[in-house]
Design an enzyme around this catalytic site. Structure first.
Site, mmCIF file in Angstrom:
data_model
loop_
_atom_site.group_PDB
_atom_site.id
_atom_site.type_symbol
_atom_site.label_atom_id
_atom_site.label_comp_id
_atom_site.label_asym_id
_atom_site.label_seq_id
_atom_site.Cartn_x
_atom_site.Cartn_y
_atom_site.Cartn_z
ATOM 1 C CD GLU A 1 -2.848 -1.061 2.433
ATOM 2 O OE1 GLU A 1 -3.819 -1.829 2.417
ATOM 3 O OE2 GLU A 1 -2.600 -0.319 3.400
ATOM 4 C CB CYS B 1 -2.803 -6.383 -6.385
ATOM 5 S SG CYS B 1 -4.170 -5.201 -6.424
ATOM 6 C CD GLU C 1 -4.110 -10.859 -6.591
ATOM 7 O OE1 GLU C 1 -5.256 -11.211 -6.297
ATOM 8 O OE2 GLU C 1 -3.615 -9.792 -6.160
ATOM 9 C CB CYS D 1 -8.921 -6.299 -7.772
ATOM 10 S SG CYS D 1 -7.360 -5.914 -8.605
ATOM 11 C CB CYS E 1 -5.252 -8.846 -9.989
ATOM 12 S SG CYS E 1 -4.101 -7.740 -9.144
#
Length: 129
Positions: free
Chosen positions: A42, A51, A53, A84, A87
């Site tokens: 983050e 992310c 992935e 998401c 991803c």
């Protein structure tokens, strides 16, 4: 149990999630058999985070590989979380529709699906012709 799960669980512990407190880990097996991992990172400017992935895919590509044979995503959620939308598209760039996707929780719940089930009608290079 996928043999990718221990790698995804281990890398999840390295996630940088000071804002959401939602740590995610991902592990993928490339067609060579090599395993690559990633965790969410983050940023105080929320859209600038990455992310898990995407991190695993970037590690695979950095190693010179281009084909995902299997992927596992784990989070400390009540039920397994799917990738998401972004991803899903990133995974589809490097994985055929039938590639297994294992979604898991830190408490042991698992769900198995495929890339095609996660992203039906995926936009792919064939649309660019």
């Amino acid at each position: 149990m996928s043999d990718l799960l221990p790698s995804a669980l281990a890398v999840r512990e390295n996630a940088h999630a000071p804002y959401s407190k939602f740590q995610v880990g991902a592990a993928l097996r490339a067609s060579s058999g090599a395993i690559y991992v990633g965790c969410n990172v983050e940023n105080v400017a929320y859209p600038e985070g990455t992310c898990a992935e995407a991190g695993a895919i970037a590690a695979m590509v950095a190693a010179g590989e281009r084909e995902i044979a299997e992927i596992c995503v784990v989070a400390g959620s009540p039920t397994p979380i799917p990738p998401c939308g972004g991803c899903r598209q990133k995974i589809a760039e490097f994985a055929a529709g039938g590639v297994p996707v294992i979604l898991a929780t830190t408490s042991g719940a698992q769900e198995k699906t495929t890339v095609a089930a996660l992203l039906p009608g995926a936009f792919d290079a064939g649309h660019m012709a």
